[in-house]
Design a protein around this motif. Structure first.
Motif, PDB file in Angstrom:
ATOM      1  N   SER A 258      -3.529  16.367 -13.979  1.00 49.90           N
ATOM      2  CA  SER A 258      -4.796  17.093 -14.078  1.00 49.90           C
ATOM      3  C   SER A 258      -5.946  16.110 -14.264  1.00 49.90           C
ATOM      4  O   SER A 258      -5.832  15.155 -15.036  1.00 49.90           O
ATOM      5  CB  SER A 258      -4.772  18.063 -15.267  1.00 49.90           C
ATOM      6  OG  SER A 258      -6.040  18.627 -15.482  1.00 49.90           O
TER       7      SER A 258
ATOM      8  N   ASN B 149      -1.186  19.743 -11.206  1.00 51.86           N
ATOM      9  CA  ASN B 149      -1.266  20.835 -12.191  1.00 51.86           C
ATOM     10  C   ASN B 149       0.099  21.112 -12.820  1.00 51.86           C
ATOM     11  O   ASN B 149       0.477  22.263 -13.048  1.00 51.86           O
ATOM     12  CB  ASN B 149      -1.850  22.102 -11.560  1.00 51.86           C
ATOM     13  CG  ASN B 149      -3.321  21.940 -11.235  1.00 51.86           C
ATOM     14  OD1 ASN B 149      -4.084  21.436 -12.053  1.00 51.86           O
ATOM     15  ND2 ASN B 149      -3.728  22.317 -10.038  1.00 51.86           N
ATOM     16  N   GLU B 150       0.833  20.036 -13.068  1.00 54.17           N
ATOM     17  CA  GLU B 150       2.154  20.059 -13.723  1.00 54.17           C
ATOM     18  C   GLU B 150       3.212  20.805 -12.908  1.00 54.17           C
ATOM     19  O   GLU B 150       4.226  21.245 -13.443  1.00 54.17           O
ATOM     20  CB  GLU B 150       2.070  20.655 -15.139  1.00 54.17           C
ATOM     21  CG  GLU B 150       1.110  19.949 -16.074  1.00 54.17           C
ATOM     22  CD  GLU B 150       1.559  18.543 -16.483  1.00 54.17           C
ATOM     23  OE1 GLU B 150       2.492  18.002 -15.864  1.00 54.17           O
ATOM     24  OE2 GLU B 150       0.961  17.986 -17.429  1.00 54.17           O
TER      25      GLU B 150
ATOM     26  N   THR C 183       7.069  18.752 -25.700  1.00 51.67           N
ATOM     27  CA  THR C 183       7.422  19.516 -24.507  1.00 51.67           C
ATOM     28  C   THR C 183       8.929  19.669 -24.356  1.00 51.67           C
ATOM     29  O   THR C 183       9.697  18.766 -24.708  1.00 51.67           O
ATOM     30  CB  THR C 183       6.836  18.871 -23.242  1.00 51.67           C
ATOM     31  OG1 THR C 183       7.261  19.606 -22.088  1.00 51.67           O
ATOM     32  CG2 THR C 183       7.275  17.431 -23.086  1.00 51.67           C
TER      33      THR C 183
ATOM     34  N   SER D 173      -0.278  22.211 -24.441  1.00 52.55           N
ATOM     35  CA  SER D 173      -1.556  22.889 -24.229  1.00 52.55           C
ATOM     36  C   SER D 173      -2.079  23.351 -25.580  1.00 52.55           C
ATOM     37  O   SER D 173      -1.353  23.326 -26.591  1.00 52.55           O
ATOM     38  CB  SER D 173      -1.393  24.101 -23.301  1.00 52.55           C
ATOM     39  OG  SER D 173      -0.638  25.111 -23.941  1.00 52.55           O
TER      40      SER D 173
ATOM     41  N   LYS E 186      -2.708  26.402 -26.344  1.00 47.67           N
ATOM     42  CA  LYS E 186      -1.896  27.590 -26.647  1.00 47.67           C
ATOM     43  C   LYS E 186      -0.557  27.204 -27.264  1.00 47.67           C
ATOM     44  O   LYS E 186      -0.110  27.805 -28.256  1.00 47.67           O
ATOM     45  CB  LYS E 186      -1.676  28.389 -25.363  1.00 47.67           C
ATOM     46  CG  LYS E 186      -0.841  29.642 -25.546  1.00 47.67           C
ATOM     47  CD  LYS E 186      -0.661  30.356 -24.212  1.00 47.67           C
ATOM     48  CE  LYS E 186       0.244  31.583 -24.360  1.00 47.67           C
ATOM     49  NZ  LYS E 186       0.446  32.264 -23.052  1.00 47.67           N
ATOM     50  N   ASP E 187       0.099  26.184 -26.697  1.00 44.44           N
ATOM     51  CA  ASP E 187       1.397  25.747 -27.223  1.00 44.44           C
ATOM     52  C   ASP E 187       1.256  25.132 -28.603  1.00 44.44           C
ATOM     53  O   ASP E 187       2.155  25.267 -29.448  1.00 44.44           O
ATOM     54  CB  ASP E 187       2.041  24.753 -26.262  1.00 44.44           C
ATOM     55  CG  ASP E 187       2.502  25.414 -24.967  1.00 44.44           C
ATOM     56  OD1 ASP E 187       3.345  26.316 -25.040  1.00 44.44           O
ATOM     57  OD2 ASP E 187       2.000  25.045 -23.899  1.00 44.44           O
TER      58      ASP E 187
ATOM     59  N   PHE F 275      -4.507  17.842 -26.630  1.00 41.59           N
ATOM     60  CA  PHE F 275      -4.778  19.259 -26.408  1.00 41.59           C
ATOM     61  C   PHE F 275      -3.865  20.120 -27.286  1.00 41.59           C
ATOM     62  O   PHE F 275      -4.309  21.110 -27.876  1.00 41.59           O
ATOM     63  CB  PHE F 275      -4.594  19.612 -24.928  1.00 41.59           C
ATOM     64  CG  PHE F 275      -5.682  19.068 -24.046  1.00 41.59           C
ATOM     65  CD1 PHE F 275      -6.889  19.741 -23.916  1.00 41.59           C
ATOM     66  CD2 PHE F 275      -5.519  17.873 -23.365  1.00 41.59           C
ATOM     67  CE1 PHE F 275      -7.908  19.246 -23.115  1.00 41.59           C
ATOM     68  CE2 PHE F 275      -6.521  17.360 -22.568  1.00 41.59           C
ATOM     69  CZ  PHE F 275      -7.722  18.050 -22.434  1.00 41.59           C
ATOM     70  N   THR F 276      -2.607  19.732 -27.378  1.00 41.56           N
ATOM     71  CA  THR F 276      -1.670  20.439 -28.251  1.00 41.56           C
ATOM     72  C   THR F 276      -2.103  20.292 -29.701  1.00 41.56           C
ATOM     73  O   THR F 276      -2.052  21.255 -30.481  1.00 41.56           O
ATOM     74  CB  THR F 276      -0.245  19.886 -28.052  1.00 41.56           C
ATOM     75  OG1 THR F 276       0.077  19.915 -26.659  1.00 41.56           O
ATOM     76  CG2 THR F 276       0.779  20.712 -28.803  1.00 41.56           C
TER      77      THR F 276
END
Length: 347
Positions: A78, A108-109, A196, A232, A234-235, A259-260
């Motif tokens: 990204s 985008n992964e 992850t 992310s 969210k995660d 980000f996480t």
């Protein structure tokens, strides 16, 4: 009323220059190519007429003739991440003086997007490809096609050692180790890790570094303190929520990336556990990490240096008899960036 038909301006060619100067097309071509047998007067006249007629060379034709497009493909997960954007900037900067331009492709992964990216770039006849793999990538046969075509392939940050190509990486075991040790030095004793589920080497290495640091400092490794998910905001929120609902709550959390970590901090603030009460550290030193509240401790992965090394390695590869004649593996040293989110000792 019928709309007038738009007249497209005809592109100037070397035939137009030859006609204006009343010389042959081959003379114009040689003059523009710097052919030594052309007189200075003729060369000057051709160059001036080319400017007057706004002539631009047919780069596709030149590429077909030379076998080189002077275009490099760069595939990243990204460009929204400052880490990857910084690498791309330094690759472009490192290659511009050698006349190379860069085409960027985002996976985008997604491994499917990554496969399409490799195919698209090869069809565009790029002179080489640099890539950081998607989280989904397990089979690397699409990258093997680049090697098969004898084009330079350089992997950076996220790599697969199955591919016998040059790499530029961080010492990710050390990164996981020093992130954990930093928290231990700050007085944290129950340290969790949100990472992850995907089996990518750099994240596995960081997790192993975390485990080693706990063992070296006689702290217990609790499997319930390792949360596997995505990377992310969210995660991060999900991982922090799960950890803080457990019976054996951690007093610090390592996040798989910044980000996480941002998601972790957001969740902790919602439940009135604002860092550094619960320590939080991430990876990548994203631009936002210095400006959130509290600002985020992180591991600097030296993105600018990684980009510069990619550019230097590519130029070496194209100047060798075979691009893979000398296989280099450059490993950068991580560094802790200490900020408020782990600054327990001042509390």
């Amino acid at each position: 009323m019928i709309a007038p038909i738009l007249q497209l301006k005809k592109k100037t060619t070397i035939y137009d220059i030859a006609k204006e100067l009343d010389i042959t097309v081959s003379t114009v071509s040689r003059a523009l190519s710097g052919f030594p047998a052309i007189s200075d007067a003729t060369r000057k006249a051709v160059v001036e007429m080319a400017k007057k007629l706004n002539y631009s060379p047919n780069k596709l034709a030149s590429a077909l003739k030379s076998g080189k497009t002077h275009i490099i493909g760069v595939i990243v997960p990204s460009v929204q991440a400052h880490f990857f954007a910084s690498i791309i900037h330094c690759i472009e900067d490192g290659l511009k003086d050698s006349g190379y331009r860069v085409i960027i492709y985002q996976s985008n992964e997604s491994v499917e997007n990554e496969i399409n990216g490799v195919r698209t770039l090869l069809e565009a006849q790029v002179d080489g490809i640099m890539a950081s793999m998607s989280l989904e990538t397990k089979d690397v046969s699409h990258f093997a096609e680049i090697i098969k075509q004898n084009k330079p392939l350089i992997l950076f940050d996220r790599v697969d050692l199955e591919l016998k190509v040059p790499t530029i990486t961080l010492d990710d075991f050390k990164a996981g180790y020093i992130a954990t040790k930093h928290l231990i030095d700050q007085g944290y004793k129950k340290i969790a890790f949100v990472t992850t589920v995907h089996q990518i080497k750099i994240f596995n290495d960081r997790l192993e570094g975390y485990k080693a640091a706990l063992a070296d400092h006689n702290l217990p490794l609790m499997e319930e303190h390792i949360i596997f998910g995505g990377l992310s905001i969210k995660d991060g929120r999900f991982g922090a929520g799960k950890l803080m609902r457990s019976r054996n709550k951690p007093d610090a959390i390592i996040a798989g990336d910044d980000f996480t970590a941002l998601g972790v901090i957001k969740k902790l603030k919602e439940i009135d556990e604002t860092p550094p009460e619960i320590g939080v550290i991430g990876f990548a030193n994203e631009a936002f990490s210095a400006y959130i509240t509290p600002n985020l401790s992180t591991i600097d992965q030296h993105a600018p240096q990684m980009g510069k090394e990619c550019a230097k390695m590519f130029l070496k590869m194209i100047n060798q008899e075979s691009p893979y004649a000398n296989m280099e593996h450059i490993v950068l040293d991580p560094a802790v960036v200490e900020r408020e989110s782990t600054n327990k000792k001042d509390k």
